[in-house]
Design a protein around this motif. Structure first.
Motif, PDB file in Angstrom:
ATOM      1  N   ARG A  38     -13.559  42.061  99.421  1.00  0.00           N
ATOM      2  CA  ARG A  38     -13.544  42.401  98.005  1.00  0.00           C
ATOM      3  C   ARG A  38     -12.149  42.418  97.414  1.00  0.00           C
ATOM      4  N   GLY A  39     -11.139  42.300  98.294  1.00  0.00           N
ATOM      5  CA  GLY A  39      -9.766  42.205  97.817  1.00  0.00           C
ATOM      6  C   GLY A  39      -9.196  43.495  97.291  1.00  0.00           C
ATOM      7  N   PHE A  40      -9.653  44.645  97.817  1.00  0.00           N
ATOM      8  CA  PHE A  40      -9.178  45.933  97.313  1.00  0.00           C
ATOM      9  C   PHE A  40      -8.800  46.850  98.467  1.00  0.00           C
ATOM     10  N   PHE A  41      -7.918  47.822  98.148  1.00  0.00           N
ATOM     11  CA  PHE A  41      -7.575  48.867  99.101  1.00  0.00           C
ATOM     12  C   PHE A  41      -7.799  50.216  98.437  1.00  0.00           C
ATOM     13  N   TYR A  42      -8.026  51.237  99.263  1.00  0.00           N
ATOM     14  CA  TYR A  42      -8.184  52.598  98.750  1.00  0.00           C
ATOM     15  C   TYR A  42      -7.787  53.574  99.842  1.00  0.00           C
ATOM     16  N   CYS A  43      -7.030  54.607  99.489  1.00  0.00           N
ATOM     17  CA  CYS A  43      -6.669  55.651 100.440  1.00  0.00           C
ATOM     18  C   CYS A  43      -7.509  56.887 100.150  1.00  0.00           C
ATOM     19  N   PHE A  44      -8.284  57.317 101.141  1.00  0.00           N
ATOM     20  CA  PHE A  44      -9.121  58.492 100.978  1.00  0.00           C
ATOM     21  C   PHE A  44      -8.304  59.788 101.092  1.00  0.00           C
ATOM     22  N   SER A 100      -8.350  56.602  84.153  1.00  0.00           N
ATOM     23  CA  SER A 100      -7.674  56.474  85.447  1.00  0.00           C
ATOM     24  C   SER A 100      -8.560  56.975  86.579  1.00  0.00           C
ATOM     25  N   LEU A 101      -9.233  58.104  86.357  1.00  0.00           N
ATOM     26  CA  LEU A 101     -10.121  58.647  87.382  1.00  0.00           C
ATOM     27  C   LEU A 101     -11.281  57.692  87.661  1.00  0.00           C
ATOM     28  N   ILE A 102     -11.837  57.092  86.608  1.00  0.00           N
ATOM     29  CA  ILE A 102     -12.966  56.176  86.784  1.00  0.00           C
ATOM     30  C   ILE A 102     -12.532  54.935  87.545  1.00  0.00           C
ATOM     31  N   ARG A 103     -11.322  54.421  87.235  1.00  0.00           N
ATOM     32  CA  ARG A 103     -10.823  53.257  87.973  1.00  0.00           C
ATOM     33  C   ARG A 103     -10.616  53.590  89.443  1.00  0.00           C
ATOM     34  N   THR A 104     -10.086  54.795  89.709  1.00  0.00           N
ATOM     35  CA  THR A 104      -9.901  55.221  91.093  1.00  0.00           C
ATOM     36  C   THR A 104     -11.245  55.319  91.817  1.00  0.00           C
ATOM     37  N   LEU A 105     -12.242  55.901  91.148  1.00  0.00           N
ATOM     38  CA  LEU A 105     -13.571  56.034  91.746  1.00  0.00           C
ATOM     39  C   LEU A 105     -14.183  54.664  92.004  1.00  0.00           C
ATOM     40  N   ALA A 106     -14.013  53.736  91.053  1.00  0.00           N
ATOM     41  CA  ALA A 106     -14.561  52.392  91.218  1.00  0.00           C
ATOM     42  C   ALA A 106     -13.953  51.700  92.428  1.00  0.00           C
ATOM     43  N   THR A 107     -12.640  51.841  92.601  1.00  0.00           N
ATOM     44  CA  THR A 107     -11.974  51.216  93.744  1.00  0.00           C
ATOM     45  C   THR A 107     -12.387  51.882  95.049  1.00  0.00           C
ATOM     46  N   GLU A 108     -12.509  53.207  95.019  1.00  0.00           N
ATOM     47  CA  GLU A 108     -12.925  53.931  96.220  1.00  0.00           C
ATOM     48  C   GLU A 108     -14.298  53.469  96.677  1.00  0.00           C
ATOM     49  N   LEU A 109     -15.231  53.348  95.741  1.00  0.00           N
ATOM     50  CA  LEU A 109     -16.590  52.938  96.094  1.00  0.00           C
ATOM     51  C   LEU A 109     -16.663  51.457  96.442  1.00  0.00           C
ATOM     52  N   SER A 110     -15.615  50.703  96.115  1.00  0.00           N
ATOM     53  CA  SER A 110     -15.582  49.277  96.453  1.00  0.00           C
ATOM     54  C   SER A 110     -15.196  49.025  97.903  1.00  0.00           C
ATOM     55  N   VAL A 111     -14.648  50.044  98.573  1.00  0.00           N
ATOM     56  CA  VAL A 111     -14.239  49.860  99.968  1.00  0.00           C
ATOM     57  C   VAL A 111     -14.965  50.804 100.922  1.00  0.00           C
ATOM     58  N   GLU A 112     -15.679  51.801 100.397  1.00  0.00           N
ATOM     59  CA  GLU A 112     -16.356  52.760 101.261  1.00  0.00           C
ATOM     60  C   GLU A 112     -17.604  52.124 101.868  1.00  0.00           C
ATOM     61  N   PRO A 113     -17.766  52.181 103.187  1.00  0.00           N
ATOM     62  CA  PRO A 113     -18.925  51.544 103.833  1.00  0.00           C
ATOM     63  C   PRO A 113     -20.239  52.166 103.369  1.00  0.00           C
ATOM     64  N   PRO A 114     -21.320  51.381 103.338  1.00  0.00           N
ATOM     65  CA  PRO A 114     -22.624  51.929 102.971  1.00  0.00           C
ATOM     66  C   PRO A 114     -23.178  52.802 104.084  1.00  0.00           C
ATOM     67  N   ASN A 115     -24.161  53.621 103.744  1.00  0.00           N
ATOM     68  CA  ASN A 115     -24.778  54.509 104.735  1.00  0.00           C
ATOM     69  C   ASN A 115     -25.903  53.794 105.483  1.00  0.00           C
TER      70      ASN A 115
END
Length: 634
Positions: free
Chosen positions: A57-63, A549-564
Motif C-alpha cells: 500500500r506504500g505507507f508506514f505507521y508507528c503504533f 490531522s487525527l483523521i489522516r493519522t487514523l487512516a494511515t494506521e488502518l492502512s497498515v494494521e493487519p486484519p483480524n
C-alpha cells in the motif's frame, strides 16, 4: 511560482520508489505477517518494534508515536527536507526524469538545497582523489597510507583524497563548476578568511569522505600531516551543516549497514584507519564516530540497523585502545549499555595497539582474533573498577562494592545478573555470595534519571492544546467491527466495494471512526478506488476541519494494521464484518420499536400497532440474518 512537478511524475515516484527499500536504508525491517514489515521506529526511542511498513500500500505507521505517511513524507521527516526536494531525491534514486509545469525541461536551478550540497561534496571527493595522485606534498599522504598497510586500491575503495597546498584550489574549482559561494560555505567546503575572501576549509591534509547510509558524501575528515599546519588539531572534520550532524554520523556505515543487519553485529572502533583495517581484515560491520564521542544518537542509528529489540538480539562490540583513555571510553560505553537490548562486548588489545596497528604488525588474522576474543562489557567494567581499589583491606573491599554493585544491578538479564553478583563476591573476597546478591537486588537507580516519558504520552502532551476528538483504542472489543470494516475499506477497497459504501454513517459509534467514514465518502466512496496507494492518499486529502490531522493519522494506521483473520480477507469475511458492523444499529432500532409498541393500545389503534409490529418483525428477521452472516467473522 514556476517549476511545480507534474502530478503524474509525483505518482510515478510513489510507485517506483519502493517504500520498503527506501525505509530499509534507515531501519532493519522484518516480516510481521499479512504482507507487512516491522522495525524500530526511527522517529522515537523504543525497545520493541512498533514501526510498521506496508509495501503493498506504500505507507508506514508507528503504533508507538503515530508518525505516518508514504515514501515521500518519510524522506521529508527523516532527512528534514521539503516536499519538492524529497520527490527530487527519490526520483534521482529511481531514475525518473521529472517534468515541471510551465516547461517540459527540468529548470537548472530547481534542484533542492540538499541535492545541491551533495553534488558539491561529490565534486569535492573527485577533486581530492585526483590530488592524492599528484606529485609534491601528496606523496606524504600516500606514504602515510602505505605505512599503515593501505595500498592504492584500498585508498580508492574509501575515496581517500588530499587537500593541496593552496588557499583556494577547491573553491576555485567548484566555482568554475557552477556552485555558488554561499553553497560552498553552507556545505562546509569553504570559509571566509580574515580578509573576507573565500578560501578552502582543508589544506595540506589527508582526507576521508564521510558518506551517509545510502552512499551520499556529507562531509570530510582530515588528518594533519605537516608540522607547519596552522591548526594543531590532529583531525579536522566538516563543521555542522544541513548534511553533516556529527552526533548521528558514523564513518563506514555506507559499507557496513547491510552486513550489520545480516550478521546482527556491529563493531564500534575509534578512527577512520581502524574502520578500513577491520573491513579489509574481514570484519565488515565496523563503524566509527566522526569528530565526537560515541553517544546516544549514534546508538539510535545502530539500534535501527540491528533491530535491537526484546525479540531480535544482536551484538555490539566496542574496540578501544588499551591506554587509560581507552579504559575510560569503555566505562563510558557501559553507561550507554542500558540503551541496547543487544549483548555488548569490549575488545582491547593488551599491548595497547588499535586495529590498524594490529593489522599492520600482525596481519588480518590478528584483527579477527581480537574481535573473537571480545569480553562482555559488564565484566570489563567490573574489572576496571576493581583495579582502582586495594582489595586486601576492609575499606578497599567496601569501596569496591560501592562502585561495582550498581554495575551488576543494571544488567538487564536477571539470570546473568545473579551470576555476576556471585562472581563479584569471589573477586572482592566476600565469603558469603548471598550478601552481594542481596545488595544487588536492593540497589535502586536515581529515580530522577530513570523516569522517562512514554512515547504515547509525549504525543498526547504535544497535541494537548490542539482541538481534537479522542483517538479510539485499537483493542476496544465494542469497536472491533467498526475498526475492521474501515481497515477493509482502506486496504482492500476492490473487495469491500459497494458493501461498505452501503453502510450508514450512524453505524459508527466512535466519532473518529465516523469522521473517517465521512472522509471515505468525500473521496468518492470505496467503489471509486482503483489504486490502493492513490486511494489512501485521496482519503487523507479529503479529511478537513480541526481534526483533519487525527483523521489522516487514523487512516494511515488502518492502512497498515493487519486484519483480524489468519489469511487475506475474502468476500465472505467482508460480509461477516459488515454484518457485525450493522448489528448494533439494528438492535438499537429494535429497542426503539419495542418501546413504541409498549406505548400503543392495540385495541384503540389497531392499524398503527399492526404497522409498527410489522416493522419489529422485519427488524428481528434482519438481526437474525446479520447474526448468521457475522458468525465466524471477526
Amino acid at each position: 511560482m514556476t517549476g511545480l512537478i507534474r502530478n503524474e511524475d509525483i505518482q510515478a515516484v510513489r510507485e517506483r520508489a519502493r517504500i520498503a527499500d527506501v525505509i530499509g536504508e534507515y531501519v532493519t525491517l522484518r516480516n510481521s505477517g499479512g504482507g507487512n514489515l516491522k522495525g524500530l521506529c526511527p522517529f522515537h526511542d523504543e525497545k520493541t518494534p512498533s514501526f510498521s511498513v506496508s509495501p503493498g500500500r506504500g505507507f508506514f505507521y508507528c503504533f508507538g508515536c503515530a508518525e505516518s505517511g508514504d515514501v515521500i513524507s518519510f524522506i521529508q521527516k527523516i532527512d528534514h527536507v521539503g516536499f519538492t526536494e524529497a520527490v527530487e531525491q527519490l526520483a534521482s534514486r529511481a531514475g525518473i526524469q521529472l517534468r515541471y509545469e510551465q516547461g517540459a525541461a527540468r529548470p537548472e536551478r530547481r534542484t533542492g538545497q540538499r541535492a545541491r550540497l551533495i553534488e558539491a561534496n561529490k565534486a569535492a571527493v573527485e577533486f581530492y582523489r585526483e590530488q592524492l595522485a599528484a606529485p609534491g606534498p601528496a606523496e606524504v599522504a600516500r606514504a602515510f597510507l602505505a605505512q599503515r598497510g593501505f595500498d592504492q586500491q584500498s585508498a580508492l575503495a574509501y575515496s581517500c583524497g588530499f587537500a593541496p597546498d593552496a588557499w583556494d584550489a577547491l573553491t576555485r574549482h567548484l566555482r568554475q563548476a557552477g556552485f555558488a559561494e554561499q553553497e560552498l560555505v553552507t556545505v562546509g567546503l569553504s570559509r571566509r578568511s580574515a580578509r573576507g575572501t573565500l578560501i578552502d576549509r582543508f589544506r595540506k591534509r589527508l582526507l576521508w569522505p564521510i558518506f551517509d547510509r545510502h552512499g551520499d558524501p556529507i562531509g570530510f575528515g582530515a588528518r594533519r600531516l605537516f608540522d607547519d599546519d596552522p591548526s594543531e588539531a590532529k583531525y579536522l572534520n566538516t563543521s555542522e551543516t544541513p548534511l553533516y550532524k556529527k552526533s548521528t554520523v558514523l564513518f563506514g556505515i555506507d559499507k557496513a549497514r547491510r552486513d550489520i543487519a545480516r550478521n546482527r553485529q556491529v563493531v564500534v572502533v575509534e578512527g577512520y584507519t581502524d574502520v578500513m583495517a577491520c573491513h579489509l581484515a574481514g570484519i565488515p560491520t565496523a563503524v566509527a564516530s566522526c569528530g565526537t564521542a560515541f553517544g546516544s544518537e549514534h546508538i539510535s542509528v545502530i539500534r535501527q540497523l540491528l533491530m535491537d529489540s526484546d525479540v531480535f538480539r544482536g551484538e555490539v562490540i566496542f574496540v578501544f585502545d588499551g591506554d587509560e583513555a581507552g579504559q575510560k571510553a569503555a566505562l563510558k560505553a557501559f553507561s550507554d549499555d542500558q540503551k541496547f537490548t543487544a549483548q555488548t562486548f569490549v575488545a582491547v588489545e593488551g599491548d595497547g595497539r588499535d586495529p590498524c596497528e594490529l593489522r599492520q604488525d600482525s596481519g588480518d588474522a590478528a584483527v579477527r582474533d581480537l574481535i573473537a576474543r571480545r569480553t562482555p562489557l559488564v565484566e570489563f567494567a567490573i574489572a576496571s573498577k576493581l583495579k582502582l581499589h586495594n582489595l586486601d583491606t576492609v575499606e578497599g573491599r567496601v569501596h569496591a562494592l560501592e562502585e561495582t554493585v550498581p554495575l551488576v544491578a543494571q544488567i538487564k538479564d536477571v539470570a546473568i545478573r545473579g551470576e555476576y553478583a556471585r562472581r563479584l563476591a569471589g573477586l572482592v573476597g566476600i565469603d558469603d555470595p548471598n550478601r552481594v546478591v542481596a545488595q544487588v537486588r536492593a540497589w535502586k537507580p536515581d529515580q530522577s534519571k530513570a523516569l522517562r516519558t512514554p512515547a504515547r504520552q509525549q504525543v498526547a502532551e504535544a497535541t494537548a492544546e490542539q482541538p481534537s476528538m479522542p483517538m479510539p483504542k485499537r483493542t476496544d472489543p465494542r469497536l472491533r467491527a467498526e475498526r475492521e470494516s474501515l481497515k477493509l475499506a482502506m486496504q482492500w477497497p476492490q473487495l469491500a466495494g459497494p458493501t461498505f459504501d452501503a453502510t450508514q454513517a450512524d453505524a459508527f459509534g466512535h466519532p473518529a471512526y465516523a469522521a473517517l467514514r465521512e472522509s471515505i465518502a468525500a473521496a468518492g466512496g470505496v467503489v471509486s478506488a482503483t489504486d490502493v496507494t492513490d486511494w489512501i492518499s485521496r482519503v487523507c486529502a479529503a479529511a478537513t476541519g480541526p481534526n483533519a490531522s487525527l483523521i489522516r493519522t487514523l487512516a494511515t494506521e488502518l492502512s497498515v494494521e493487519p486484519p483480524n483473520t489468519p489469511k487475506d480477507p475474502d468476500h465472505r469475511y467482508v460480509t461477516s464484518v459488515i454484518a457485525a458492523l450493522q448489528m448494533p444499529a439494528v438492535h438499537g432500532k429494535i429497542s426503539e420499536v419495542k418501546s413504541k409498541l409498549q406505548r400503543i393500545n392495540p385495541l384503540e389503534d389497531t392499524a398503527t400497532y399492526n404497522r409498527i409490529f410489522g416493522e419489529l418483525v422485519a427488524l428481528e428477521q434482519l438481526a437474525r440474518a446479520l447474526r448468521e452472516q457475522s458468525a465466524g467473522g471477526i
